[in-house]
Design a protein around this motif. Structure first.
Motif, PDB file in Angstrom:
ATOM      1  N   GLU A  59       0.941  -0.901  -0.355  1.00  0.00           N
ATOM      2  CA  GLU A  59      -0.275   0.382   0.142  1.00  0.00           C
ATOM      3  C   GLU A  59       0.514   1.495  -0.573  1.00  0.00           C
ATOM      4  OE1 GLU A  59      -3.758  -1.687   2.450  1.00  0.00           O
ATOM      5  OE2 GLU A  59      -2.148  -0.725   3.937  1.00  0.00           O
ATOM      6  N   TYR A  60       2.264   0.684  -0.045  1.00  0.00           N
ATOM      7  CA  TYR A  60       2.912   2.423   0.063  1.00  0.00           C
ATOM      8  C   TYR A  60       2.874   2.974  -0.915  1.00  0.00           C
ATOM      9  CZ  TYR A  60       6.832   4.968   0.708  1.00  0.00           C
ATOM     10  OH  TYR A  60       8.306   6.140   1.164  1.00  0.00           O
ATOM     11  N   ILE A  61       2.295   2.274  -2.409  1.00  0.00           N
ATOM     12  CA  ILE A  61       2.747   3.351  -3.133  1.00  0.00           C
ATOM     13  C   ILE A  61       1.505   4.195  -3.337  1.00  0.00           C
ATOM     14  CG2 ILE A  61       1.392   1.281  -4.735  1.00  0.00           C
ATOM     15  CD1 ILE A  61       2.763   2.612  -7.315  1.00  0.00           C
ATOM     16  N   ASN A  62       0.618   2.950  -2.908  1.00  0.00           N
ATOM     17  CA  ASN A  62      -0.669   4.745  -2.524  1.00  0.00           C
ATOM     18  C   ASN A  62      -0.972   5.352  -1.259  1.00  0.00           C
ATOM     19  OD1 ASN A  62      -1.898   2.556  -4.179  1.00  0.00           O
ATOM     20  ND2 ASN A  62      -4.095   2.415  -2.357  1.00  0.00           N
ATOM     21  N   TYR A  63       0.481   6.118  -0.292  1.00  0.00           N
ATOM     22  CA  TYR A  63       0.802   6.438   0.503  1.00  0.00           C
ATOM     23  C   TYR A  63       0.999   7.878  -0.142  1.00  0.00           C
ATOM     24  CZ  TYR A  63       2.089   9.104   4.380  1.00  0.00           C
ATOM     25  OH  TYR A  63       2.814   9.921   5.483  1.00  0.00           O
ATOM     26  N   ILE A  64       2.918   7.127  -1.043  1.00  0.00           N
ATOM     27  CA  ILE A  64       3.135   8.341  -1.761  1.00  0.00           C
ATOM     28  C   ILE A  64       2.696   8.746  -3.269  1.00  0.00           C
ATOM     29  CG2 ILE A  64       5.612   7.340  -0.971  1.00  0.00           C
ATOM     30  CD1 ILE A  64       6.426   6.006  -3.807  1.00  0.00           C
ATOM     31  N   LEU A  65       1.968   8.404  -3.713  1.00  0.00           N
ATOM     32  CA  LEU A  65       1.627   8.303  -4.631  1.00  0.00           C
ATOM     33  C   LEU A  65       1.252  10.215  -4.874  1.00  0.00           C
ATOM     34  CD1 LEU A  65       1.362   7.915  -7.862  1.00  0.00           C
ATOM     35  CD2 LEU A  65      -1.004   7.755  -7.626  1.00  0.00           C
ATOM     36  N   PRO A  66      -0.120  10.564  -3.995  1.00  0.00           N
ATOM     37  CA  PRO A  66      -0.055  11.900  -4.171  1.00  0.00           C
ATOM     38  C   PRO A  66       1.432  13.054  -4.188  1.00  0.00           C
ATOM     39  CG  PRO A  66      -1.253  11.061  -2.638  1.00  0.00           C
ATOM     40  CD  PRO A  66      -0.450  10.045  -3.116  1.00  0.00           C
ATOM     41  N   GLY A  67       2.698  12.669  -3.050  1.00  0.00           N
ATOM     42  CA  GLY A  67       3.140  13.617  -3.558  1.00  0.00           C
ATOM     43  C   GLY A  67       4.571  13.639  -4.973  1.00  0.00           C
ATOM     44  N   VAL A 124       0.881  10.850 -17.505  1.00  0.00           N
ATOM     45  CA  VAL A 124       2.055   9.861 -17.356  1.00  0.00           C
ATOM     46  C   VAL A 124       2.647   8.797 -15.993  1.00  0.00           C
ATOM     47  CG1 VAL A 124       4.136   9.101 -18.255  1.00  0.00           C
ATOM     48  CG2 VAL A 124       2.392  10.221 -19.437  1.00  0.00           C
ATOM     49  N   VAL A 125       2.682   9.736 -14.757  1.00  0.00           N
ATOM     50  CA  VAL A 125       2.716   9.490 -13.613  1.00  0.00           C
ATOM     51  C   VAL A 125       2.002   7.994 -13.303  1.00  0.00           C
ATOM     52  CG1 VAL A 125       3.364   9.860 -11.477  1.00  0.00           C
ATOM     53  CG2 VAL A 125       4.647  10.901 -13.407  1.00  0.00           C
ATOM     54  N   LEU A 126       0.567   8.796 -13.490  1.00  0.00           N
ATOM     55  CA  LEU A 126      -1.267   7.867 -13.025  1.00  0.00           C
ATOM     56  C   LEU A 126      -0.725   6.385 -13.997  1.00  0.00           C
ATOM     57  CD1 LEU A 126      -3.648  10.795 -12.321  1.00  0.00           C
ATOM     58  CD2 LEU A 126      -3.014   9.208 -10.936  1.00  0.00           C
ATOM     59  N   ILE A 127      -0.559   6.557 -15.036  1.00  0.00           N
ATOM     60  CA  ILE A 127      -0.319   5.554 -15.734  1.00  0.00           C
ATOM     61  C   ILE A 127       0.681   4.524 -15.044  1.00  0.00           C
ATOM     62  CG2 ILE A 127       0.296   4.554 -17.887  1.00  0.00           C
ATOM     63  CD1 ILE A 127      -1.356   6.894 -19.164  1.00  0.00           C
ATOM     64  N   VAL A 128       2.092   4.855 -14.896  1.00  0.00           N
ATOM     65  CA  VAL A 128       3.105   3.920 -14.547  1.00  0.00           C
ATOM     66  C   VAL A 128       2.382   3.975 -13.324  1.00  0.00           C
ATOM     67  CG1 VAL A 128       4.527   3.981 -14.095  1.00  0.00           C
ATOM     68  CG2 VAL A 128       5.039   4.844 -15.571  1.00  0.00           C
ATOM     69  N   GLY A 129       1.702   4.748 -12.048  1.00  0.00           N
ATOM     70  CA  GLY A 129       1.419   4.290 -11.191  1.00  0.00           C
ATOM     71  C   GLY A 129       0.333   3.488 -10.208  1.00  0.00           C
ATOM     72  N   PHE A 130       0.181   3.161 -11.629  1.00  0.00           N
ATOM     73  CA  PHE A 130      -1.328   1.645 -11.774  1.00  0.00           C
ATOM     74  C   PHE A 130      -0.886   0.601 -12.565  1.00  0.00           C
ATOM     75  CE2 PHE A 130      -5.044   4.928 -12.016  1.00  0.00           C
ATOM     76  CZ  PHE A 130      -6.090   4.139 -11.202  1.00  0.00           C
ATOM     77  N   ILE A 131       0.438   0.728 -13.348  1.00  0.00           N
ATOM     78  CA  ILE A 131       0.907  -0.545 -13.992  1.00  0.00           C
ATOM     79  C   ILE A 131       1.884  -1.194 -12.342  1.00  0.00           C
ATOM     80  CG2 ILE A 131       3.122  -1.536 -15.060  1.00  0.00           C
ATOM     81  CD1 ILE A 131       2.025   0.648 -16.943  1.00  0.00           C
ATOM     82  N   ALA A 132       2.784  -0.032 -11.601  1.00  0.00           N
ATOM     83  CA  ALA A 132       3.243  -0.862 -10.131  1.00  0.00           C
ATOM     84  C   ALA A 132       2.598  -0.750  -8.852  1.00  0.00           C
ATOM     85  CB  ALA A 132       4.364   0.890  -9.811  1.00  0.00           C
ATOM     86  N   GLY A 133       1.143  -1.018  -9.382  1.00  0.00           N
ATOM     87  CA  GLY A 133       0.288  -1.415  -8.332  1.00  0.00           C
ATOM     88  C   GLY A 133      -0.591  -0.581  -7.297  1.00  0.00           C
TER      89      GLY A 133
END
Length: 255
Positions: A59-67, A124-133
């Motif tokens: 879940e850490y990716i969910n935590y840091i994505l906004p930053g 682009v960052v959001l798309i990569v974020g979804f791919i990364a989990g």
């Protein structure tokens, strides 16, 4: 008719800058690739070592994505300032002033192009974020609020870049303000909770603009209550836009 002419001039000048950005490999690498690499590095290199109560490693990716999203906009604003400075030092502003175009379109084109480029980078960052989990429980309305906040933040940082780009005597000086923005992001709740910071640092982190903006986006994406953070975020960003707009126009008149 004047409004339509101003809009046409603004879009024409914005199109010029967008085409320049697309041709610039350095800009694409720094503004798009760097936030993506930061996201992947934080998730896959540091994610397992950072322990946050109630947040699993997955879940850490969910935590840091906004930053990371705000960091993407911050790095983009540095290039906005750089482009403005280049137009000033190369004499482009003087050429624009001699042309039959709306004066407001010169800065307006810079702002429109910057915001569009930032939003594409965010996508682009959001798309990569979804791919990364990355996964979100947000409703359509919550995603819409996130989009509006990101747009408002993009406008705020773009207008911050205007007076810096106009006043700076060199390219290096024009983009130096972005280091302050990145520092504010690191001294916030972007990557770790502020509760674990030393008292003086925690007080600063809790009362600077990045933290409520990050908290609001994070809670919206997690479909959690946002409380007063939303209004604090909007208040900070509107204040930044107004102050930067006023100073930007004053500096522009002297160029």
């Amino acid at each position: 008719m004047n409004v339509l002419q101003n809009l046409s001039d603004t879009l024409t000048l914005a199109n010029r800058i967008i085409k320049h950005n697309i041709r610039s490999i350095d800009t694409l690498i720094t503004v798009v690739a760097m936030p993506v690499m930061m996201l992947l590095g934080m998730v896959f290199i540091f994610g397992g070592a950072i322990q946050i109560p109630g947040v699993t490693e997955e879940e850490y990716i969910n935590y840091i994505l906004p930053g990371i999203l705000l960091m993407t906009i911050a790095t983009g604003s540095a290039y906005t300032s750089l482009r403005i400075n280049l137009d000033k030092t190369s004499g482009m502003f003087n050429r624009f002033k001699s042309m039959p175009i709306a004066k407001s379109s010169v800065l307006g084109g810079q702002v429109v192009a910057s915001v569009i480029f930032m939003l594409v980078s965010i996508l682009v960052v959001l798309i990569v974020g979804f791919i990364a989990g990355f996964r979100s429980d947000a409703t359509f309305l919550e995603w819409l609020l996130v989009a509006l906040l990101i747009l408002l933040f993009s406008l705020a940082l773009t207008w911050i870049s205007v007076p810096f780009g106009l006043a700076a005597g060199s390219i290096e000086g024009a983009s130096s303000f972005s280091y302050i923005l990145l520092m504010l992001l690191f001294v916030s709740s972007a990557f770790v909770p502020v509760e674990g910071m030393p008292k003086v640092v925690r007080i600063f982190a809790e009362n600077q603009p990045m933290t409520p903006i990050i908290q609001t986006i994070r809670n919206l994406l997690d479909s959690q209550a946002i409380g007063n953070d939303l209004w604090l975020s909007i208040g900070w960003m509107v204040l930044i836009i107004l102050i930067s707009y006023i100073f930007g126009l004053k500096v522009y008149r002297r160029v």
